[in-house]
Design an enzyme around this catalytic site. Sequence first.
Site, PDB file in Angstrom:
ATOM      1  N   SER A 108       0.803  -1.220   0.000  1.00 34.07           N
ATOM      2  CA  SER A 108       0.000   0.000   0.000  1.00 34.07           C
ATOM      3  C   SER A 108       0.833   1.266   0.000  1.00 34.07           C
ATOM      4  O   SER A 108       0.329   2.331  -0.318  1.00 34.07           O
ATOM      5  CB  SER A 108      -0.923   0.023   1.222  1.00 34.07           C
ATOM      6  OG  SER A 108      -0.164  -0.007   2.418  1.00 34.07           O
ATOM      7  N   CYS A 109       2.103   1.172   0.373  1.00 34.90           N
ATOM      8  CA  CYS A 109       2.898   2.393   0.509  1.00 34.90           C
ATOM      9  C   CYS A 109       4.338   2.121   0.158  1.00 34.90           C
ATOM     10  O   CYS A 109       4.974   1.258   0.739  1.00 34.90           O
ATOM     11  CB  CYS A 109       2.807   2.921   1.933  1.00 34.90           C
ATOM     12  SG  CYS A 109       3.888   4.321   2.238  1.00 34.90           S
ATOM     13  N   GLY A 110       4.864   2.873  -0.787  1.00 32.41           N
ATOM     14  CA  GLY A 110       6.238   2.666  -1.210  1.00 32.41           C
ATOM     15  C   GLY A 110       7.237   3.497  -0.449  1.00 32.41           C
ATOM     16  O   GLY A 110       8.434   3.326  -0.621  1.00 32.41           O
ATOM     17  N   CYS A 112       6.862   4.099   3.077  1.00 32.44           N
ATOM     18  CA  CYS A 112       6.687   3.881   4.515  1.00 32.44           C
ATOM     19  C   CYS A 112       8.016   3.612   5.200  1.00 32.44           C
ATOM     20  O   CYS A 112       8.204   3.951   6.358  1.00 32.44           O
ATOM     21  CB  CYS A 112       5.757   2.702   4.759  1.00 32.44           C
ATOM     22  SG  CYS A 112       4.139   2.869   4.004  1.00 32.44           S
TER      23      CYS A 112
END
Length: 268
Positions: A108-110, A112
């Site tokens: 979901s998040c590159g 983080c």
Amino acid sequence: MGRVTDRRPVVRFDGDAASRRPDTLSVEEPLELRVNGTALAVTMRTPGDDVDLAHGFLLTEGVITGAGDILVAKHCTDTNLNVLEIRLRPDLPPPATDPTRHFYTSSSCGTCGKASIDAVRVASAFPVDADPMTIKPSIVYGFPDALRERQKAFARTGGLHAAGLFTADGELVCVREDVGRHNAVDKVLGWAVRSGLVPLRGHVLMVSGRASFELTQKAALAGVPMLAAVSAPSTLAVDLANELGLTLVGFLRGETMNVYSGAERICG
């Protein structure tokens, strides 16, 4: 190539009535990227197009600028498709593995895993502010439908993000799907690297979700002058787009859109 979808049992409720049936889900598996024998990143992705993913990831982390920078990119073994070995040109500096800038990413998040905002910013080798591309609004309005028509796995699962690369004439040249928005973009940009198209002057990157800072930066690092999204941008995405001279479109739905930066590229 690994499976993109798989079946799982589900109990379906329709009002008070319950029934059992199989459901098609998107596959999510880890991929470890090893560069010159050293583990660099682990990302949760949908299997498939892993070599494109690696090229796009290294491009948008500022490690490479073209396909010639990578000599080898292959899975560890024919049976282990969750580890990809990459060998860079001998004269190319290896990517930093400073603990303040570790590369673990979720689906979901590159960004983080980045320890500070300074670690997140990556300078682009391909400035986009001077790109003379212009595009008609009528062409932009057609992007979401064209992208959705090519989202084969999404049609079966409803659980994948998509990214598409368009020309200013409206031609869709590449589509990739993944459980992670950033992975879908990296797969598209990696395909462009391997096809010798980077920097992507005169192209538009279209994403199926929102426009984050990270995706805006990825577009800029590939030399893409315009990013369009069906949902909202973030404040950092807008600030970065304005700073770089990148056209940023959000809420692209039907025949409406909000242009947050670089509106001069969109003209009738």
